[in-house]
Design a protein around this motif. Sequence first.
Motif, PDB file in Angstrom:
ATOM      1  N   VAL A  11       0.817  -1.213   0.000  1.00 35.67           N
ATOM      2  CA  VAL A  11       0.000   0.000   0.000  1.00 35.67           C
ATOM      3  C   VAL A  11       0.851   1.264   0.000  1.00 35.67           C
ATOM      4  CG1 VAL A  11      -2.041  -1.051   1.020  1.00 35.67           C
ATOM      5  CG2 VAL A  11      -0.276  -0.122   2.507  1.00 35.67           C
ATOM      6  N   SER A  12       2.161   1.135   0.266  1.00 34.94           N
ATOM      7  CA  SER A  12       3.044   2.295   0.225  1.00 34.94           C
ATOM      8  C   SER A  12       4.462   1.834  -0.095  1.00 34.94           C
ATOM      9  CB  SER A  12       3.036   3.028   1.566  1.00 34.94           C
ATOM     10  OG  SER A  12       3.991   4.066   1.569  1.00 34.94           O
ATOM     11  N   ASP A  13       5.128   2.602  -0.965  1.00 37.98           N
ATOM     12  CA  ASP A  13       6.530   2.317  -1.290  1.00 37.98           C
ATOM     13  C   ASP A  13       7.351   3.605  -1.296  1.00 37.98           C
ATOM     14  OD1 ASP A  13       5.520   3.482  -3.545  1.00 37.98           O
ATOM     15  OD2 ASP A  13       6.399   2.071  -4.946  1.00 37.98           O
ATOM     16  N   LYS A  14       6.940   4.580  -0.506  1.00 41.01           N
ATOM     17  CA  LYS A  14       7.579   5.896  -0.517  1.00 41.01           C
ATOM     18  C   LYS A  14       8.918   5.925   0.204  1.00 41.01           C
ATOM     19  CE  LYS A  14       3.318   8.500  -0.927  1.00 41.01           C
ATOM     20  NZ  LYS A  14       2.473   9.537  -0.349  1.00 41.01           N
ATOM     21  N   MET A  15       9.138   4.986   1.111  1.00 39.43           N
ATOM     22  CA  MET A  15      10.385   4.975   1.876  1.00 39.43           C
ATOM     23  C   MET A  15      11.465   4.206   1.126  1.00 39.43           C
ATOM     24  SD  MET A  15       8.658   4.253   5.568  1.00 39.43           S
ATOM     25  CE  MET A  15       7.328   3.260   4.915  1.00 39.43           C
ATOM     26  N   ALA A  43       5.377  -2.887   8.190  1.00 39.71           N
ATOM     27  CA  ALA A  43       6.502  -2.320   7.455  1.00 39.71           C
ATOM     28  C   ALA A  43       7.480  -3.456   7.181  1.00 39.71           C
ATOM     29  CB  ALA A  43       7.175  -1.219   8.261  1.00 39.71           C
ATOM     30  N   ALA A  44       7.852  -3.622   5.917  1.00 39.72           N
ATOM     31  CA  ALA A  44       8.723  -4.730   5.530  1.00 39.72           C
ATOM     32  C   ALA A  44       9.935  -4.210   4.771  1.00 39.72           C
ATOM     33  CB  ALA A  44       7.960  -5.724   4.665  1.00 39.72           C
ATOM     34  N   HIS A  45      11.040  -4.924   4.914  1.00 41.03           N
ATOM     35  CA  HIS A  45      12.301  -4.546   4.272  1.00 41.03           C
ATOM     36  C   HIS A  45      12.308  -5.033   2.829  1.00 41.03           C
ATOM     37  CE1 HIS A  45      16.449  -3.325   4.148  1.00 41.03           C
ATOM     38  NE2 HIS A  45      16.819  -4.516   3.723  1.00 41.03           N
ATOM     39  N   ASP A  46      12.555  -4.113   1.899  1.00 37.01           N
ATOM     40  CA  ASP A  46      12.645  -4.414   0.462  1.00 37.01           C
ATOM     41  C   ASP A  46      14.011  -3.934  -0.014  1.00 37.01           C
ATOM     42  OD1 ASP A  46      12.264  -4.834  -2.235  1.00 37.01           O
ATOM     43  OD2 ASP A  46      10.892  -3.151  -2.501  1.00 37.01           O
ATOM     44  N   GLU A  47      14.991  -4.797   0.041  1.00 43.15           N
ATOM     45  CA  GLU A  47      16.387  -4.426  -0.221  1.00 43.15           C
ATOM     46  C   GLU A  47      16.589  -3.821  -1.607  1.00 43.15           C
ATOM     47  OE1 GLU A  47      20.253  -3.680   0.467  1.00 43.15           O
ATOM     48  OE2 GLU A  47      18.930  -4.555   1.973  1.00 43.15           O
ATOM     49  N   LEU A  48      15.883  -4.324  -2.613  1.00 47.62           N
ATOM     50  CA  LEU A  48      16.121  -3.893  -3.993  1.00 47.62           C
ATOM     51  C   LEU A  48      15.148  -2.817  -4.475  1.00 47.62           C
ATOM     52  CD1 LEU A  48      16.703  -7.454  -5.484  1.00 47.62           C
ATOM     53  CD2 LEU A  48      18.425  -5.832  -4.667  1.00 47.62           C
ATOM     54  N   ASN A  49      14.243  -2.371  -3.626  1.00 44.82           N
ATOM     55  CA  ASN A  49      13.219  -1.389  -4.019  1.00 44.82           C
ATOM     56  C   ASN A  49      12.478  -1.823  -5.284  1.00 44.82           C
ATOM     57  OD1 ASN A  49      13.477   0.526  -1.955  1.00 44.82           O
ATOM     58  ND2 ASN A  49      15.254   1.428  -2.943  1.00 44.82           N
ATOM     59  N   PHE A  51       9.395  -3.600  -5.393  1.00 43.53           N
ATOM     60  CA  PHE A  51       7.949  -3.767  -5.295  1.00 43.53           C
ATOM     61  C   PHE A  51       7.256  -2.415  -5.291  1.00 43.53           C
ATOM     62  CE2 PHE A  51       9.753  -7.592  -3.390  1.00 43.53           C
ATOM     63  CZ  PHE A  51       9.143  -8.542  -4.189  1.00 43.53           C
ATOM     64  N   LYS A  52       6.139  -2.342  -5.997  1.00 41.18           N
ATOM     65  CA  LYS A  52       5.384  -1.102  -6.147  1.00 41.18           C
ATOM     66  C   LYS A  52       3.983  -1.275  -5.558  1.00 41.18           C
ATOM     67  CE  LYS A  52       8.839   0.650  -8.242  1.00 41.18           C
ATOM     68  NZ  LYS A  52       9.747   1.376  -7.371  1.00 41.18           N
TER      69      LYS A  52
END
Length: 79
Positions: A11-15, A43-49, A51-52
């Motif tokens: 629902v959010s990928d701004k960080m 809040a989950a860690h997305d190392e490669l950024n 996921f949208k």
Amino acid sequence: MPKRIMQGVVVSDKMDKTIVVQVERRFKHAVYKKFIKRTKKFAAHDELNQFKIGDLVRIRECAPISRRKTWEVVLDNAE
């Protein structure tokens, strides 16, 4: 102890390197026997950024990364 795995929608990928995943669960009310939907955001860690917003992802419990982040995205080999 096995790590919990949940599935939800981004629902959010701004960080940077962080996504917010909304997980929905359904359960039956004890008295009225009606199925109820409840949602919770993690809040989950997305190392490669990678996921949208709107992506369906699986998250797994991990050691604390920050104050709010104790989940990481599970990368399937099929992707």
